[in-house]
Scaffold this motif. Structure first.
Motif, PDB file in Angstrom:
ATOM      1  N   SER B 174       9.679  18.179  19.233  1.00  0.00           N
ATOM      2  CA  SER B 174       9.742  16.899  19.953  1.00  0.00           C
ATOM      3  C   SER B 174       9.224  17.058  21.368  1.00  0.00           C
ATOM      4  CB  SER B 174      11.190  16.408  20.016  1.00  0.00           C
ATOM      5  OG  SER B 174      11.684  16.228  18.717  1.00  0.00           O
ATOM      6  N   THR B 175       8.451  16.075  21.832  1.00  0.00           N
ATOM      7  CA  THR B 175       7.975  16.118  23.206  1.00  0.00           C
ATOM      8  C   THR B 175       8.397  14.890  23.998  1.00  0.00           C
ATOM      9  OG1 THR B 175       5.927  15.074  22.522  1.00  0.00           O
ATOM     10  CG2 THR B 175       5.930  17.477  22.652  1.00  0.00           C
ATOM     11  N   ASN B 176       8.868  13.850  23.303  1.00  0.00           N
ATOM     12  CA  ASN B 176       9.237  12.609  23.988  1.00  0.00           C
ATOM     13  C   ASN B 176      10.429  12.009  23.242  1.00  0.00           C
ATOM     14  OD1 ASN B 176       9.444  10.120  25.174  1.00  0.00           O
ATOM     15  ND2 ASN B 176       7.241   9.723  25.188  1.00  0.00           N
ATOM     16  N   VAL B 177      11.597  12.095  23.864  1.00  0.00           N
ATOM     17  CA  VAL B 177      12.819  11.656  23.189  1.00  0.00           C
ATOM     18  C   VAL B 177      13.301  10.347  23.797  1.00  0.00           C
ATOM     19  CG1 VAL B 177      15.252  12.193  22.790  1.00  0.00           C
ATOM     20  CG2 VAL B 177      13.534  13.987  22.595  1.00  0.00           C
ATOM     21  N   VAL B 178      13.618   9.361  22.964  1.00  0.00           N
ATOM     22  CA  VAL B 178      14.258   8.152  23.474  1.00  0.00           C
ATOM     23  C   VAL B 178      15.718   8.167  23.017  1.00  0.00           C
ATOM     24  CG1 VAL B 178      13.419   6.758  21.512  1.00  0.00           C
ATOM     25  CG2 VAL B 178      14.225   5.636  23.593  1.00  0.00           C
ATOM     26  N   CYS B 179      16.621   8.021  23.985  1.00  0.00           N
ATOM     27  CA  CYS B 179      18.054   8.131  23.703  1.00  0.00           C
ATOM     28  C   CYS B 179      18.645   6.719  23.632  1.00  0.00           C
ATOM     29  CB  CYS B 179      18.718   8.934  24.827  1.00  0.00           C
ATOM     30  SG  CYS B 179      20.485   9.111  24.699  1.00  0.00           S
ATOM     31  N   ILE B 180      19.250   6.371  22.507  1.00  0.00           N
ATOM     32  CA  ILE B 180      19.835   5.043  22.338  1.00  0.00           C
ATOM     33  C   ILE B 180      21.329   5.143  22.628  1.00  0.00           C
ATOM     34  CG2 ILE B 180      19.946   3.036  20.794  1.00  0.00           C
ATOM     35  CD1 ILE B 180      17.137   4.169  20.923  1.00  0.00           C
ATOM     36  N   GLY B 181      21.779   4.547  23.734  1.00  0.00           N
ATOM     37  CA  GLY B 181      23.185   4.687  24.116  1.00  0.00           C
ATOM     38  C   GLY B 181      23.824   3.353  24.463  1.00  0.00           C
ATOM     39  N   ASN B 219      17.348  -5.136  16.221  1.00  0.00           N
ATOM     40  CA  ASN B 219      15.903  -5.116  16.038  1.00  0.00           C
ATOM     41  C   ASN B 219      15.194  -4.927  17.365  1.00  0.00           C
ATOM     42  OD1 ASN B 219      14.597  -5.149  13.680  1.00  0.00           O
ATOM     43  ND2 ASN B 219      14.584  -7.358  13.413  1.00  0.00           N
ATOM     44  N   SER B 220      15.630  -5.705  18.375  1.00  0.00           N
ATOM     45  CA  SER B 220      14.979  -5.606  19.678  1.00  0.00           C
ATOM     46  C   SER B 220      15.201  -4.229  20.279  1.00  0.00           C
ATOM     47  CB  SER B 220      15.524  -6.666  20.629  1.00  0.00           C
ATOM     48  OG  SER B 220      15.295  -7.928  20.105  1.00  0.00           O
ATOM     49  N   ALA B 221      16.393  -3.675  20.056  1.00  0.00           N
ATOM     50  CA  ALA B 221      16.665  -2.341  20.574  1.00  0.00           C
ATOM     51  C   ALA B 221      15.705  -1.349  19.940  1.00  0.00           C
ATOM     52  CB  ALA B 221      18.103  -1.955  20.278  1.00  0.00           C
ATOM     53  N   PHE B 222      15.475  -1.515  18.652  1.00  0.00           N
ATOM     54  CA  PHE B 222      14.551  -0.601  17.997  1.00  0.00           C
ATOM     55  C   PHE B 222      13.131  -0.794  18.525  1.00  0.00           C
ATOM     56  CE2 PHE B 222      11.599   0.434  14.501  1.00  0.00           C
ATOM     57  CZ  PHE B 222      11.799   1.807  14.515  1.00  0.00           C
ATOM     58  N   GLY B 240      29.387   2.784  13.571  1.00  0.00           N
ATOM     59  CA  GLY B 240      29.113   1.444  13.047  1.00  0.00           C
ATOM     60  C   GLY B 240      27.853   0.844  13.658  1.00  0.00           C
ATOM     61  N   MET B 241      27.713   0.999  14.977  1.00  0.00           N
ATOM     62  CA  MET B 241      26.513   0.498  15.648  1.00  0.00           C
ATOM     63  C   MET B 241      25.303   1.286  15.218  1.00  0.00           C
ATOM     64  SD  MET B 241      27.212  -0.312  19.626  1.00  0.00           S
ATOM     65  CE  MET B 241      25.831  -1.348  20.063  1.00  0.00           C
ATOM     66  N   ALA B 242      25.479   2.606  15.087  1.00  0.00           N
ATOM     67  CA  ALA B 242      24.366   3.455  14.681  1.00  0.00           C
ATOM     68  C   ALA B 242      23.850   3.008  13.313  1.00  0.00           C
ATOM     69  CB  ALA B 242      24.805   4.915  14.635  1.00  0.00           C
ATOM     70  N   ALA B 243      24.765   2.674  12.412  1.00  0.00           N
ATOM     71  CA  ALA B 243      24.355   2.238  11.078  1.00  0.00           C
ATOM     72  C   ALA B 243      23.504   0.983  11.180  1.00  0.00           C
ATOM     73  CB  ALA B 243      25.588   1.985  10.206  1.00  0.00           C
ATOM     74  N   ALA B 244      23.919   0.040  12.060  1.00  0.00           N
ATOM     75  CA  ALA B 244      23.153  -1.193  12.209  1.00  0.00           C
ATOM     76  C   ALA B 244      21.785  -0.902  12.807  1.00  0.00           C
ATOM     77  CB  ALA B 244      23.920  -2.182  13.080  1.00  0.00           C
ATOM     78  N   PHE B 245      21.748   0.015  13.780  1.00  0.00           N
ATOM     79  CA  PHE B 245      20.471   0.366  14.407  1.00  0.00           C
ATOM     80  C   PHE B 245      19.535   1.010  13.380  1.00  0.00           C
ATOM     81  CE2 PHE B 245      17.699   3.341  16.627  1.00  0.00           C
ATOM     82  CZ  PHE B 245      17.126   2.518  17.579  1.00  0.00           C
ATOM     83  N   LEU B 246      20.090   1.919  12.595  1.00  0.00           N
ATOM     84  CA  LEU B 246      19.256   2.617  11.609  1.00  0.00           C
ATOM     85  C   LEU B 246      18.768   1.658  10.534  1.00  0.00           C
ATOM     86  CD1 LEU B 246      21.212   5.975  11.271  1.00  0.00           C
ATOM     87  CD2 LEU B 246      19.103   5.521  12.518  1.00  0.00           C
ATOM     88  N   LYS B 247      19.592   0.651  10.247  1.00  0.00           N
ATOM     89  CA  LYS B 247      19.177  -0.332   9.263  1.00  0.00           C
ATOM     90  C   LYS B 247      17.966  -1.110   9.777  1.00  0.00           C
ATOM     91  CE  LYS B 247      21.255  -3.761   6.211  1.00  0.00           C
ATOM     92  NZ  LYS B 247      22.493  -4.411   5.800  1.00  0.00           N
TER      93      LYS B 247
END
Lengths: 341, 418, 291
Positions: B174-181, B219-222, B240-247
């Protein structure tokens, strides 16, 4: 559907209240200094919360009782006041009383902004506008957080928890409890003083008919805005008291639903009687703590609480305080004016 | 590279061999003498966020099972532990109330197994003023790791997410990581911010996408993550949020355009089934303690204790491991004291003196010490999500972050062997 | 760059469809009964959790959909028939806050029945779908959009062409007069509670699938949904629907405005407040009375 008409009991109750001012002073003193002698630290902490929310409930009741206006944003107003109080405490290191007044004034300013729509709306509509403001506040403060001694204008930094100093005369939990009781009593006296004065007469006229009020020379917009400012001021003071209780604030204390909840409980407690605010605050803070202490599961407590809320709203139009008043007059056979329903 | 490999350490291997003999072993706790403790109880408290957006009680459930086991096995030299667990309901005011109750009214000697989102920040001052230690097991906010009287067995979002990024840089290129928090500053910006700093320190790129906990629009977060130009997505959200994001990511059909890593919340027995097979072999998760199906003596004993003294619905998850371990270290520390003289002062002293305690559930040694901040656990492992479970792909690796410098200085002063 | 805007536009429409659908259900109930239902989210959440449970038992998916709507119908109707009449004499705000009590009951009940943990609701429509300008729209979102449009049109026809619809409009305009004129208030209200319950279940199911299957999150999503109804002045179904879409798009587009991106969830509240101020411009209220 004119259910928003004021019940006719308020004026005589106030008269009785005034004639007992010495008794009231004693009562406040007893409330402030007796419980610490009798209660464990937990209950003192809980009662401090009750004292603080009594002020918030009284501020909500003032708007509802005097002008028939509904605010579903008072917990957010507390948060705004608390934010300003914390910012000053960390930024300037000013004494607690100064922070408290500043928090109150800031929340009063916000209250006046709310009053702008109130000049044109009322009822459910106005209530929903205030709910929108509470909703936006919850999101914004979640991002900004409350000042904790960090730099920048927001005063927040991710670091070890900072703690706001309490008033110099009340640093212990015992002292701080008494302090909150006294401030709340002063706040309620301020409401009372307004109600028996010129503002109270103006509000009463506006409530009957804005046209009549206007024709008799009352500056309707001014007195409406003033009521919001006063109510906001007291909520802001309560917010800084809350910040002093925890010596910090956390954004998770201020979701929009809490504002709706404290309004609902103010109605359940009884908006027409000063005791109603105390009952509302006890329902909001003491009853959940009792249930928790009895080992009632938190989810079961939600069910009990929700059901009781519906029941009280359906069966006690003047709130629990109103029912107590009726009960008292029946027990002592004393008829005080319009107290018959 | 400061990273340190712990896997295959000789001591663990020996212990593994020793424990292999007794398959469904009886639990071993404290003095382990089979005699019920009957003396004067020692009060120990815990504050957990049970009612609210999530149930954080699994740590205290494991600690309770362990204490029950200790009480049935000689207690603390004959004195049983009375364990008082309070629910903070995810409400800061309630957290302060129940802490006052435990610390002032019940006069507990220590708190063990705390797990909460709100409790630590609110109560750190009370603990310090009252001279009581909290051996927490489930910390999620910065304040928890920056207080004198709180020490946690888990490591929180920062080492977990930096560890995941570090592993992805080394192993996935990996050279460019985006962290979803989360937007909550002491959670999201705290951990994702240090991920960005880690990436910068390696001359690589890092960005953050922050979400309100009540956000509906994943969706917008993704799309925001896509717009960052990253090659790796670090999911640092509650499960729970992670599941929605991954979906939302899956829906977009862009799953295969990215490498996927996550902090610990996605390490849970129920998560692989919840996410389905789409993420098998794709998602790599950082784990703060060693795997829940580990074979080491503590891993086996933890499960045996829960089987014998817990209930069937007590979760067997990372928090549960951490709760067990906090309780075990606590008991080990106070067993060395004179049982007649156990009070808050001596217990606090005993906890502060904990040094170089080890367990196969942890990558490194556990210690407390007199410092003004504590994070004994800052090495972690990586697992790959596979169908119906997880597979270890990265052995213990210490987290490489400047955030840890003050902790390392404390360790050096204490003589902790890392 | 147009492509990026397009992506966020489509993504926003997908979320907006959910807000819109929720708003339509709230307005239908409010028009007929004068109750703004804070428990709408909770009623939908119970439906969604029921659907999850049905699927967990490996029963066929149509049954899950039916169960979600059936349970929500029963809850809504139950409250409407048993509790709401006791509040009939109170002003609208009190009726509204009483429904918060119902929401708390349902939330507590859900947390007791279904231990708090992370869950996912998978629907058949998740795997269907198509792409527009680089954004894949799945079937569930299409159902939400289609459901919202259908509900808006169907309610329009129902209110203007049927007798119950006429009675509902009469009730909405003036309850006292309608009652005196012989409108069967209780029956019409029950129908409205029923329709809104079914819609709540349907919406809850879609929210559960698309947002998160979490009782607390679904329960309190009612607050941003209320924002859409404010723009529709609690009366207009089409305006509410459009407002929902607009709010969803704005919220999504704000992602592109970096300093505001973390605050974008506040978009419904800010838009509703501004819209209301604008709608009320020049209006003066001088006589005490209803809104």
């Amino acid at each position: 559907m004119m259910a928003s008409d004021p019940p006719v009991v308020s004026t005589p109750a106030l008269a009785v209240w005034r004639s007992r001012s010495i008794g009231l002073l004693l009562l406040v003193a007893a409330l402030a200094f007796l419980p610490p002698l009798l209660l464990a630290s937990l209950w003192l902490k809980v009662l401090t919360g009750v004292a603080i929310y009594t002020l918030t409930a009284a501020a909500i009741a003032l708007l509802y009782r005097r002008l028939g206006l509904v605010s579903l944003a008072h917990v957010a107003l507390m948060g705004a006041g608390g934010w300003v109080g914390l910012r000053l405490a960390y930024g300037l290191g000013t004494p607690f009383e100064v922070n408290m007044l500043a928090g109150g004034i800031a929340a009063a300013g916000l209250g006046m902004v709310f009053a702008y729509p109130a000049l044109r709306m009322r009822g459910l509509y106005l209530a929903l506008v205030t709910l929108m403001i509470a909703g936006a506040f919850a999101i914004i403060v979640n991002v900004l957080q409350f000042p904790n001694g960090g730099g920048g204008w927001s005063g927040f930094a991710v670091k070890s928890a900072g703690y706001m100093p309490r008033p110099a005369i009340a640093t212990s939990d015992v002292g701080y409890y008494a302090y909150c009781v006294v401030v709340t009593a002063l706040g309620m006296a301020l409401i009372h003083w307004h109600e028996i004065g010129k503002a109270g007469r103006a509000w009463a006229l506006i409530r009957r008919s804005e046209a009549a009020a206007m024709s008799s020379g009352v500056d309707v917009p001014f007195y409406k805005v003033w009521a919001f400012a006063l109510s906001g001021f007291l909520a802001g003071i309560a917010g800084v008291l809350l910040a002093g209780n925890l010596q910090m604030l956390d954004a998770r204390s201020f979701p929009a639903a809490e504002s709706v909840m404290i309004f609902a409980l103010t109605i359940v407690g009884g908006a027409w009687n000063p005791v109603g605010a105390l009952i509302a605050a006890a329902l909001y803070r003491l009853v959940p703590a009792l249930l928790n202490d009895f080992g009632v599961n938190g989810d079961a407590a939600y069910i009990i609480f929700g059901a009781a809320l519906i029941h009280a709203l359906a069966t006690a139009p003047r709130g629990i305080a109103g029912q107590l008043e009726d009960l008292a007059s029946r027990l002592f056979g004393r008829s005080n004016g319009g107290n018959t329903r | 590279m400061k990273s340190h490999l712990w896997g295959g350490s000789a001591a663990i291997a020996v212990l593994l061999l020793l424990s292999a003999g007794s398959a469904a072993a009886a639990p071993s706790c404290g003095l382990n003498n089979g005699q019920a403790a009957t003396g004067e109880p020692i009060k120990v408290g815990a504050i957990v966020g049970r009612t609210g957006p999530d149930d954080f009680s699994s740590a205290s459930r494991a600690a309770k099972a362990y204490f029950d086991c200790v009480n049935a096995n000689g207690g603390i030299h004959g004195r049983p532990i009375e364990y008082l667990v309070e629910d903070d309901q995810w409400n800061p005011e309630v957290a302060a109330q129940v802490a006052t109750k435990l610390v002032k009214d019940e006069d507990v000697v220590a708190l063990v197994g705390n797990a909460s989102f709100v409790e630590m920040g609110v109560n750190a001052k009370l603990y310090e003023e009252e001279g009581v230690m909290a051996m927490a097991s489930g910390c999620a906010v910065a304040e928890c790791f920056e207080s004198k009287n709180i020490v946690s067995t888990n490591e929180g979002p920062l080492p977990s997410s930096v560890g995941a990024a570090q592993w992805a840089v080394a192993n996935l290129g990996s050279t460019n990581v985006v962290c979803i928090g989360l937007t909550i500053p002491s959670v999201g910006p705290y951990s994702c911010g240090w991920v960005e700093k880690y990436m910068q320190s390696k001359n690589l790129a890092g960005t953050s996408v922050l979400l309100d906990p009540s956000a509906a629009d994943m969706n917008s977060a993704f799309l925001e993550a896509v717009a960052s130009g990253a090659d790796t997505v670090l999911v640092n959200l509650p499960a729970g949020m992670a599941a929605a994001f991954l979906k939302a990511a899956l829906e977009s059909g862009q799953r295969d355009s990215y490498k996927w890593i996550s902090s610990t919340p996605l390490y849970d027995r129920d998560v692989p089934a919840m996410l389905g097979t789409d993420w098998s072999g794709v998602m790599y998760v950082n784990i703060e303690l060693t795997p829940i199906d580990g074979k080491g003596p503590d891993a086996s004993n933890w499960r045996a204790v829960l089987d014998a003294f817990g209930t069937a619905d007590d979760p067997r998850d990372t928090f549960s491991q951490a709760g067990y371990l906090s309780a075990r270290f606590f008991v080990a520390a106070i067993l060395q004291q004179d049982p007649a003289k156990l009070d808050r002062a001596t217990v606090t002293e005993a906890i502060r003196n904990i040094k170089n305690y080890t367990s196969d559930l942890l990558c490194g040694p556990y210690y407390v010490g007199p410092g003004d901040r504590h994070m004994p656990n800052h090495a972690n492992m990586m697992v790959e999500m596979v169908e119906g479970g997880y597979k270890v792909v990265g052995e213990c690796m210490d987290v490489d972050s400047a955030y840890l410098d003050p902790y390392r200085a404390n360790e050096k002063a204490l003589g902790i062997v890392n | 760059m147009l492509g990026t805007y397009g992506m966020f536009l489509v993504s926003g429409l997908a979320v907006g469809a959910l807000y819109a659908l929720g708003g339509v259900g709230l307005v239908i109930l409010n028009r007929a009964t004068g109750v703004l239902n804070f428990a709408y989210g909770a009623i939908g959440a119970v439906g969604a959790m029921t659907a999850w449970q049905v699927l967990e038992w490996h029963l066929p998916e149509p049954l899950a959909w039916a169960a979600a709507m059936g349970v929500s119908l029963a809850l809504s109707l139950g409250f409407g028939l048993l509790v709401a009449p006791q509040l009939a004499h109170r002003e609208p705000v009190i009726k509204a806050v009483a429904t918060l009590g119902f929401a708390l009951c349902l939330l507590g009940l859900m947390n007791l029945i279904w231990m708090v943990t992370s869950r996912k609701l998978g629907l058949f429509s998740d795997s269907l779908g198509f792409s527009i300008i680089g954004v894949r729209i799945n079937g569930t979102r299409l159902i939400a959009l289609a459901g919202g449009v259908t509900a808006t049109i169907a309610m329009g026809i129902y209110l203007s062409r049927t007798r119950t619809g006429l009675l509902m409009r009469a009730l909405a305009d003036n309850r006292e007069v309608a009652a005196i004129l012989g409108v069967p208030v209780r029956r019409v209200e029950a129908i409205a509670w029923g329709i809104s319950g079914v819609l709540a279940g349907f919406t809850g199911l879609l929210f559960g699938g698309l947002v998160r299957l979490d009782p607390a999150v679904l329960t309190f999503l009612v607050i941003p949904v209320i924002a859409t109804t404010i723009i529709g002045r609690l009366k207009s179904i089409p305006v509410t629907f459009v407002a929902g879409l607009l709010i969803g798009v704005t919220e999504s587009m704000l992602t592109l405005v970096k300093p505001l991106a973390p605050f974008r969830v506040a978009a419904p509240f800010v838009i509703a407040t501004l819209a209301l101020m604008w709608l009320q411009r020049g209006r003066r209220l001088t006589f005490a009375g209803e809104d």
